[in-house]
Write a protein that holds these residues in place. Structure first.
Motif, PDB file in Angstrom:
ATOM      1  N   VAL A  52       0.845  -1.206   0.000  1.00  0.00           N
ATOM      2  CA  VAL A  52       0.000   0.000   0.000  1.00  0.00           C
ATOM      3  C   VAL A  52       0.874   1.247   0.000  1.00  0.00           C
ATOM      4  N   ARG A  59      -7.239   0.660   1.921  1.00  0.00           N
ATOM      5  CA  ARG A  59      -6.521   0.413   0.668  1.00  0.00           C
ATOM      6  C   ARG A  59      -5.722  -0.886   0.675  1.00  0.00           C
ATOM      7  N   GLY A  60      -5.662  -1.542   1.822  1.00  0.00           N
ATOM      8  CA  GLY A  60      -4.970  -2.824   1.906  1.00  0.00           C
ATOM      9  C   GLY A  60      -5.743  -3.764   2.810  1.00  0.00           C
ATOM     10  N   THR A  82      -5.423   2.655   6.930  1.00  0.00           N
ATOM     11  CA  THR A  82      -5.610   2.258   5.523  1.00  0.00           C
ATOM     12  C   THR A  82      -5.584   0.736   5.343  1.00  0.00           C
ATOM     13  N   GLY A 124     -12.311   3.963   2.737  1.00  0.00           N
ATOM     14  CA  GLY A 124     -10.933   4.423   2.569  1.00  0.00           C
ATOM     15  C   GLY A 124      -9.852   3.393   2.805  1.00  0.00           C
ATOM     16  N   LYS A 128      -0.322  -6.589  -8.382  1.00  0.00           N
ATOM     17  CA  LYS A 128      -0.431  -6.807  -6.944  1.00  0.00           C
ATOM     18  C   LYS A 128       0.315  -8.070  -6.526  1.00  0.00           C
ATOM     19  N   LYS A 131       1.055   4.199  -2.971  1.00  0.00           N
ATOM     20  CA  LYS A 131       0.883   5.633  -2.707  1.00  0.00           C
ATOM     21  C   LYS A 131       1.987   6.461  -3.344  1.00  0.00           C
ATOM     22  N   VAL A 145     -13.573  -0.691   1.737  1.00  0.00           N
ATOM     23  CA  VAL A 145     -12.975   0.040   0.617  1.00  0.00           C
ATOM     24  C   VAL A 145     -13.673   1.395   0.456  1.00  0.00           C
ATOM     25  N   TYR A 159      -6.976  -0.251  -7.211  1.00  0.00           N
ATOM     26  CA  TYR A 159      -6.133   0.542  -6.303  1.00  0.00           C
ATOM     27  C   TYR A 159      -6.109  -0.034  -4.881  1.00  0.00           C
ATOM     28  N   VAL A 160      -6.695  -1.211  -4.698  1.00  0.00           N
ATOM     29  CA  VAL A 160      -6.691  -1.860  -3.383  1.00  0.00           C
ATOM     30  C   VAL A 160      -5.864  -3.145  -3.443  1.00  0.00           C
TER      31      VAL A 160
END
Lengths: 212, 212
Positions: free
Chosen positions: A206, B172-173, B148, B170, B6, A210, B167, B187-188
């Protein structure tokens, strides 16, 4: 005889499980045919890798026009041999050990924890319903249930010693949840599952995203 | 900008953690210099892979005559950024969630579980000392602690819904311990940790070794 290292076995198997999970989802969504590149994309590998993994585990299917989803699923499940029950033992009944001993998914997957062990007499007594034994009974129970697989959830300071004892008693596969990398003879398989690493890898991914 | 999937991020990071564990052990054993093939052998990969991974994470060292163990350790620990604390939340206080919330290794690795969530009011009350909140307070706590990263330990039936909510708030992981493969936006980052797979891979590796 082809020499396969312990880690190679594990990584290709890990991918087969991943493909299987994707196939279950695709099948639920009504997708009847898949291509190696579909699975490759979902698993983050190349299509060549998918085909190589299939070949290693002798998973066949008609490539032209795609593989049949149900055929792949069925071949993989034969491979996983879901009908067979594997007896395993669990050593270390701390918080994680207790959680794993109650984990409902295991038995659905044919993983049967026949007994748990802890040096703490309180844990042996307090959970008399759930087969928590003193380590002195390891040998007897390993033999009685013909156990070859052990889950280690002891504190890191005693992990290697427990591992050595288990190997001497005939254990040939170890799932190690302690943060210690265990040393074992070549004929023993170890899977080191480091929970902190699993979380830290997400934290780092993550923060890298960013920055990009 | 190089596109990294990822899964590529995760696999190379997983190997870096593995090298780090090997280096810690070698250092304890008094080994001051290591070669890429030493690490490669311990990690079950090729020496080229080790050097490629080092290069990806900008881990340097004098190759000629070997890398200095302490230098590698120090560079990796800078990479891991062990001094930084990452605030994470945990959703689902079943057996596994409770065990993870008490897992002592996390805080040593800079992973700080700031709050846990469960829909069960009994779990919220019974464990008032350990910050178990109702899901209605997720948004507030995610914002207050700037979280996050989330660990999901809810039953599989609610995992995707919980994931979607997180998600939207907010996150993200995600470290997913439910046996469901989660769908997330690009974006996750998701790390699916399937405990049954970890055990089954050992079971299968042991039975393959017996056959050989």
């Amino acid at each position: 005889m082809k020499q396969i290292t312990k880690h190679n076995i594990r990584n290709s198997l890990r991918r087969i499980f991943l493909y299987h999970g994707l196939l279950v989802r695709l099948n639920t969504m009504g997708v009847t045919r898949v291509f190696s590149y579909t699975l490759a994309e979902g698993a983050g590998v190349t299509p060549e890798q998918v085909r190589k993994d299939f070949s290693e585990y002798r998973i066949r299917g008609n490539r032209r026009g795609g593989y049949l989803t149900v055929t792949l699923l069925s071949e993989m499940e034969t491979l996983f041999n879901r009908d067979r029950i594997s007896n395993v033992i669990l050593v270390g009944m701390g918080n994680l050990g207790q959680a794993l001993s109650k984990y409902g998914q295991f038995i659905q997957r044919g993983i049967n924890i026949v007994a748990s062990f802890d040096i703490d007499p309180y844990k042996q007594k307090a959970r008399a319903d759930s087969n928590v034994y003193p380590p002195g009974r390891l040998q007897e129970i390993i033999e009685r249930f013909r156990v070859t697989i052990a889950i280690i959830t002891v504190p890191d300071i005693s992990a290697q010693e427990v591992c050595n004892d288990l190997v001497n008693m005939g254990i040939r596969g170890i799932v190690n949840f302690s943060p210690v990398l265990l040393k074992v003879p070549v004929y023993v398989v170890v899977n080191n599952v480091n929970l902190s690493d699993e979380i830290e890898s997400v934290v780092m991914s993550v923060s890298r995203m960013k920055e990009e």
